[in-house]
Design a protein around this motif. Structure first.
Motif, PDB file in Angstrom:
ATOM      1  N   ARG A  45       0.841  -1.204   0.000  1.00 42.66           N
ATOM      2  CA  ARG A  45       0.000   0.000   0.000  1.00 42.66           C
ATOM      3  C   ARG A  45       0.878   1.257   0.000  1.00 42.66           C
ATOM      4  NH1 ARG A  45      -3.449  -1.753   3.149  1.00 42.66           N
ATOM      5  NH2 ARG A  45      -2.418  -1.314   5.121  1.00 42.66           N
ATOM      6  N   THR A  46       1.943   1.244   0.777  1.00 42.97           N
ATOM      7  CA  THR A  46       2.862   2.393   0.813  1.00 42.97           C
ATOM      8  C   THR A  46       3.490   2.619  -0.555  1.00 42.97           C
ATOM      9  OG1 THR A  46       3.357   2.091   3.157  1.00 42.97           O
ATOM     10  CG2 THR A  46       4.987   3.291   1.851  1.00 42.97           C
ATOM     11  N   ILE A  47       3.969   1.535  -1.169  1.00 45.11           N
ATOM     12  CA  ILE A  47       4.595   1.662  -2.493  1.00 45.11           C
ATOM     13  C   ILE A  47       3.582   2.166  -3.517  1.00 45.11           C
ATOM     14  CG2 ILE A  47       5.633   0.381  -4.406  1.00 45.11           C
ATOM     15  CD1 ILE A  47       6.969  -1.393  -2.221  1.00 45.11           C
ATOM     16  N   HIS A  48       2.373   1.655  -3.440  1.00 43.53           N
ATOM     17  CA  HIS A  48       1.333   2.104  -4.376  1.00 43.53           C
ATOM     18  C   HIS A  48       1.032   3.590  -4.183  1.00 43.53           C
ATOM     19  CE1 HIS A  48      -2.796   2.970  -5.644  1.00 43.53           C
ATOM     20  NE2 HIS A  48      -2.495   2.176  -6.661  1.00 43.53           N
ATOM     21  N   ASP A  49       0.755   3.990  -2.958  1.00 36.36           N
ATOM     22  CA  ASP A  49       0.376   5.371  -2.682  1.00 36.36           C
ATOM     23  C   ASP A  49       1.507   6.344  -2.978  1.00 36.36           C
ATOM     24  OD1 ASP A  49      -2.049   4.324  -1.890  1.00 36.36           O
ATOM     25  OD2 ASP A  49      -1.690   4.630   0.267  1.00 36.36           O
ATOM     26  N   GLU A  50       2.699   5.996  -2.502  1.00 37.47           N
ATOM     27  CA  GLU A  50       3.841   6.884  -2.734  1.00 37.47           C
ATOM     28  C   GLU A  50       4.300   6.839  -4.191  1.00 37.47           C
ATOM     29  OE1 GLU A  50       4.613   9.111  -0.567  1.00 37.47           O
ATOM     30  OE2 GLU A  50       3.239   8.225   0.883  1.00 37.47           O
ATOM     31  N   GLY A  51       4.105   5.707  -4.839  1.00 39.23           N
ATOM     32  CA  GLY A  51       4.396   5.618  -6.277  1.00 39.23           C
ATOM     33  C   GLY A  51       3.460   6.506  -7.084  1.00 39.23           C
ATOM     34  N   GLN A  52       2.202   6.563  -6.665  1.00 38.65           N
ATOM     35  CA  GLN A  52       1.223   7.445  -7.311  1.00 38.65           C
ATOM     36  C   GLN A  52       1.645   8.907  -7.143  1.00 38.65           C
ATOM     37  OE1 GLN A  52      -1.139   6.185  -9.101  1.00 38.65           O
ATOM     38  NE2 GLN A  52      -2.601   7.817  -9.413  1.00 38.65           N
ATOM     39  N   GLU A  53       2.098   9.256  -5.949  1.00 37.92           N
ATOM     40  CA  GLU A  53       2.573  10.623  -5.711  1.00 37.92           C
ATOM     41  C   GLU A  53       3.832  10.905  -6.525  1.00 37.92           C
ATOM     42  OE1 GLU A  53       3.076  14.547  -4.104  1.00 37.92           O
ATOM     43  OE2 GLU A  53       1.403  13.263  -4.679  1.00 37.92           O
ATOM     44  N   LEU A  54       4.722   9.924  -6.641  1.00 38.79           N
ATOM     45  CA  LEU A  54       5.909  10.092  -7.474  1.00 38.79           C
ATOM     46  C   LEU A  54       5.496  10.364  -8.924  1.00 38.79           C
ATOM     47  CD1 LEU A  54       8.963  10.074  -7.947  1.00 38.79           C
ATOM     48  CD2 LEU A  54       8.816   7.575  -8.164  1.00 38.79           C
ATOM     49  N   CYS A  55       4.536   9.626  -9.432  1.00 39.53           N
ATOM     50  CA  CYS A  55       4.034   9.849 -10.792  1.00 39.53           C
ATOM     51  C   CYS A  55       3.451  11.247 -10.930  1.00 39.53           C
ATOM     52  CB  CYS A  55       2.991   8.802 -11.166  1.00 39.53           C
ATOM     53  SG  CYS A  55       3.683   7.163 -11.420  1.00 39.53           S
ATOM     54  N   ARG A  56       2.707  11.708  -9.929  1.00 37.04           N
ATOM     55  CA  ARG A  56       2.138  13.055  -9.972  1.00 37.04           C
ATOM     56  C   ARG A  56       3.244  14.105 -10.007  1.00 37.04           C
ATOM     57  NH1 ARG A  56       1.102  17.487  -7.555  1.00 37.04           N
ATOM     58  NH2 ARG A  56       2.297  16.933  -5.718  1.00 37.04           N
ATOM     59  N   LEU A  57       4.275  13.926  -9.178  1.00 34.27           N
ATOM     60  CA  LEU A  57       5.397  14.867  -9.158  1.00 34.27           C
ATOM     61  C   LEU A  57       6.151  14.869 -10.483  1.00 34.27           C
ATOM     62  CD1 LEU A  57       6.714  14.191  -5.548  1.00 34.27           C
ATOM     63  CD2 LEU A  57       5.617  16.298  -6.372  1.00 34.27           C
ATOM     64  N   LEU A  58       6.308  13.685 -11.091  1.00 34.17           N
ATOM     65  CA  LEU A  58       6.972  13.614 -12.399  1.00 34.17           C
ATOM     66  C   LEU A  58       6.140  14.318 -13.471  1.00 34.17           C
ATOM     67  CD1 LEU A  58       8.263   9.944 -12.289  1.00 34.17           C
ATOM     68  CD2 LEU A  58       9.680  12.016 -12.377  1.00 34.17           C
ATOM     69  N   PHE A  59       4.827  14.115 -13.450  1.00 35.34           N
ATOM     70  CA  PHE A  59       3.950  14.773 -14.418  1.00 35.34           C
ATOM     71  C   PHE A  59       3.984  16.286 -14.225  1.00 35.34           C
ATOM     72  CE2 PHE A  59      -0.570  15.626 -15.958  1.00 35.34           C
ATOM     73  CZ  PHE A  59      -0.185  15.704 -17.291  1.00 35.34           C
ATOM     74  N   GLN A  60       3.937  16.736 -12.962  1.00 35.22           N
ATOM     75  CA  GLN A  60       4.019  18.174 -12.686  1.00 35.22           C
ATOM     76  C   GLN A  60       5.335  18.742 -13.205  1.00 35.22           C
ATOM     77  OE1 GLN A  60       1.646  20.490 -10.995  1.00 35.22           O
ATOM     78  NE2 GLN A  60       3.046  21.612 -12.311  1.00 35.22           N
ATOM     79  N   ALA A  61       6.434  18.029 -12.985  1.00 35.00           N
ATOM     80  CA  ALA A  61       7.740  18.488 -13.462  1.00 35.00           C
ATOM     81  C   ALA A  61       7.774  18.565 -14.989  1.00 35.00           C
ATOM     82  CB  ALA A  61       8.841  17.558 -12.952  1.00 35.00           C
TER      83      ALA A  61
END
Length: 121
Positions: A45-61
């Motif tokens: 669950r941590t990897i999924h949730d934090e991976g989703q946030e990582l994807c959001r940060l990459l998209f924002q960048a």
């Protein structure tokens, strides 16, 4: 497990700083003694949730890179053949992406007899 990273990019280094920091914090968290004793489902669950946030940060960048490199023509002509010469920099648009909410800065061009155009849109 606790959330790996909650801050936003300060813009100090480059557009991908927040994503790099988030990944480093998540990796550090997954190597911790707390993570070693966590149940598999909690780690997943941590990897999924934090991976989703990582994807959001990459998209924002990626959007920030695109915004920072947007060309600046003197005017933009729409499909209606109206030339829009009034320029506005830094117009912000919110986007609800598959990764979460991001914002998009882009230039706007307008004319009194035609609506605004945003070439990056």
């Amino acid at each position: 497990m606790k959330k790996a990273y909650t801050n936003t990019c300060s813009g100090t280094f480059d557009e991908f700083t927040a994503a790099r920091e988030h990944l480093a914090n998540l990796t550090h968290q997954l190597q911790s003694s707390e993570a070693a004793h966590a149940h598999h489902d909690e780690t997943e669950r941590t990897i999924h949730d934090e991976g989703q946030e990582l994807c959001r940060l990459l998209f924002q960048a990626a959007l920030n890179v695109r915004s920072n490199n947007e060309p600046r023509p003197r005017a933009v002509t729409g499909h209606d053949s109206v030339v829009r010469g009034y320029f506005r920099a830094g117009c912000e648009r919110k986007i609800a992406s598959i990764f979460g909410a991001v914002s998009y800065r882009r230039n706007g061009y307008s004319h009194a007899q035609g609506g605004s155009l945003f070439p990056l849109d």
